[in-house]
Design an enzyme around this catalytic site. Structure first.
Site, mmCIF file in Angstrom:
data_model
loop_
_atom_site.group_PDB
_atom_site.id
_atom_site.type_symbol
_atom_site.label_atom_id
_atom_site.label_comp_id
_atom_site.label_asym_id
_atom_site.label_seq_id
_atom_site.Cartn_x
_atom_site.Cartn_y
_atom_site.Cartn_z
ATOM 1 N N LYS A 1 0.850 -1.194 0.000
ATOM 2 C CA LYS A 1 0.000 0.000 0.000
ATOM 3 C C LYS A 1 0.883 1.241 0.000
ATOM 4 O O LYS A 1 1.977 1.240 0.560
ATOM 5 C CB LYS A 1 -0.893 0.011 1.256
ATOM 6 C CG LYS A 1 -1.732 1.278 1.426
ATOM 7 C CD LYS A 1 -2.513 1.238 2.725
ATOM 8 C CE LYS A 1 -3.279 2.546 2.933
ATOM 9 N NZ LYS A 1 -4.035 2.564 4.188
ATOM 10 N N GLU B 1 -12.292 10.672 -3.777
ATOM 11 C CA GLU B 1 -12.146 10.574 -2.323
ATOM 12 C C GLU B 1 -11.444 11.799 -1.760
ATOM 13 O O GLU B 1 -11.882 12.376 -0.751
ATOM 14 C CB GLU B 1 -11.366 9.312 -1.952
ATOM 15 C CG GLU B 1 -11.128 9.170 -0.450
ATOM 16 C CD GLU B 1 -10.322 7.927 -0.104
ATOM 17 O OE1 GLU B 1 -9.606 7.964 0.919
ATOM 18 O OE2 GLU B 1 -10.397 6.928 -0.836
ATOM 19 N N GLU C 1 -8.861 10.365 13.465
ATOM 20 C CA GLU C 1 -8.032 9.202 13.800
ATOM 21 C C GLU C 1 -7.128 9.439 15.014
ATOM 22 O O GLU C 1 -6.289 10.351 15.021
ATOM 23 C CB GLU C 1 -7.171 8.817 12.595
ATOM 24 C CG GLU C 1 -6.446 7.502 12.778
ATOM 25 C CD GLU C 1 -5.912 6.961 11.461
ATOM 26 O OE1 GLU C 1 -5.251 5.905 11.491
ATOM 27 O OE2 GLU C 1 -6.156 7.572 10.401
ATOM 28 N N GLU D 1 -7.099 -2.750 2.481
ATOM 29 C CA GLU D 1 -6.409 -1.523 2.879
ATOM 30 C C GLU D 1 -6.445 -1.351 4.399
ATOM 31 O O GLU D 1 -5.440 -0.991 5.032
ATOM 32 C CB GLU D 1 -7.059 -0.321 2.193
ATOM 33 C CG GLU D 1 -6.414 1.010 2.530
ATOM 34 C CD GLU D 1 -7.156 2.194 1.915
ATOM 35 O OE1 GLU D 1 -6.939 3.317 2.393
ATOM 36 O OE2 GLU D 1 -7.939 1.986 0.960
#
Length: 379
Positions: free
Chosen positions: A134, A363, A184, A228
């Site tokens: 990733k 996104e 987060e 992911e």
């Protein structure tokens, strides 16, 4: 150093924020720091951690607040031992009045959308060529104003957003201010208890309830997004494992901001060694695959090849650590760096082999819209 324990809500502290202060606030708890007793600026986070005990002793301060950059190998982390600390907690989310902001006179995407699409395509190819699982690619939006940006008003508007957000503001070396509203939590430590809440995998919200519900369900069913997400969670667990005698992993679950659905997992642990501080743990975890990719070194190199800017403190970490080792660090995303009459916004997305360039561009566009709306900007 003075500490305020007078009754206050997180909204009260956000309302008291002034440019140059440090703020880390959720709807339920907040910390506001002002003034400077001492500073620590080191390229290696381990050095920051090493100098803090002496600074705490010499200054009489009991807490340090600040930021770590995205690339801790080339840019310094910056911590401030403040003159005054104010804390607040509340069982309800108070709402601040929103403030109208001056609107930008010029908006410049960096890079242009077509160039970002090309970068995503190059990243997908590089994943297999370089044996990467990733990589996270970001783009920026530069806003120019014909008057000074009212940083305190921007911060108060951000604090009026989703209760799942952590609103933050930190003064950077050179006089700029990093502000944002991140969903987060990188790491919190309270005594021996450790919590990390990684996010990865996302889908836009919709004003149409049926479409919105379908988007959330699609995210929960998306193999690409679960891959992911798993990459990030696996990394967090493996990094925390040597520090903790127990680890518990719960998730992923579907969580939301006003514009984005996310997959989120909660990782909790119990420390083996109480001398390991919140800063030590944050430095060990940062940067997670949620903001960089994996393996870290190769992913970071690819990011620097494909992005036409230096991230500096975007996708870094923002937080605090006290003399007892407790602290809280948030992932520095959904953010902007504000200078006098300009600001640069950032938004990124995780790229895996199944990523579609157009979807990735959409996104980041959705994330920009969220941040702009939360700030009170109309573009």
């Amino acid at each position: 150093m003075t500490t305020s324990t007078a009754p206050a809500t997180p909204a009260d502290l956000a309302a008291r924020y002034e440019r140059g202060d440090f703020l880390l606030a959720t709807a339920r708890h907040a910390l506001l720091a002002s003034g400077v007793v001492a500073t620590a600026t080191e390229t290696e986070p381990s050095r920051l951690s090493g100098v803090l005990p002496g600074l705490f002793t010499d200054s009489g301060a009991s807490i340090a607040v600040g930021v770590l950059p995205f690339d801790t190998t080339s840019m310094p982390g910056h911590l401030v031992l403040p003159r005054a600390i104010h804390r607040a907690s509340s069982d309800h989310a108070a709402v601040l009045p929103r403030t109208a902001l001056p609107q930008p006179v010029k908006v410049t995407p960096v890079p242009e959308p077509e160039a970002h699409l090309a970068a995503v395509r190059a990243a997908v190819t590089a994943l297999s060529d370089r044996d990467l699982r990733k990589v996270v690619l970001a783009r920026a939006l530069d806003l120019d104003f014909d008057e000074a940006v009212p940083v305190a008003d921007v911060v108060r508007n951000l604090a009026n957003g989703n209760p799942r957000h952590t609103t933050y503001a930190a003064q950077l070396p050179g006089g700029r201010t990093l502000v944002g509203a991140t969903p987060e939590l990188l790491l919190s430590r309270t005594g021996g208890a450790v919590v990390s809440r990684p996010h990865a995998g996302s889908m836009p919200r919709s004003a149409d309830p049926a479409i919105d519900k379908a988007n959330g369900e699609a995210l929960l069913a998306s193999e690409k997004d679960h891959v992911e997400h798993a990459v990030v969670v696996e990394s967090v667990v493996e990094i925390l494992r040597p520090f903790c005698r127990t680890l518990d992993v719960r998730g992923p679950e579907l969580v939301s901001t006003p514009a984005i659905w996310h997959l989120s997992t909660t990782v909790t642990g119990e420390l083996i060694d109480q001398d390991v501080t919140a800063l030590d743990l944050a430095a060990a975890l940062h940067p997670t695959p949620a903001v960089c990719g994996t393996p870290t070194g190769a992913a970071r190199s690819l990011v620097q090849e494909l992005e036409p800017f230096d991230r500096e403190y975007y996708a870094g970490a923002v937080g605090w650590v006290d003399a007892a080792g407790d602290g809280e660090w948030a992932v520095g995303i959904r953010c902007a760096e504000i200078a006098d009459t300009s600001m640069r916004l950032y938004a990124g997305g995780g790229i895996v082999p199944a990523s579609d360039p157009r979807t990735e561009l959409d996104e980041t566009s959705a994330k920009f819209r969220t941040l702009l709306a939360a700030m009170g900007l109309e573009i």
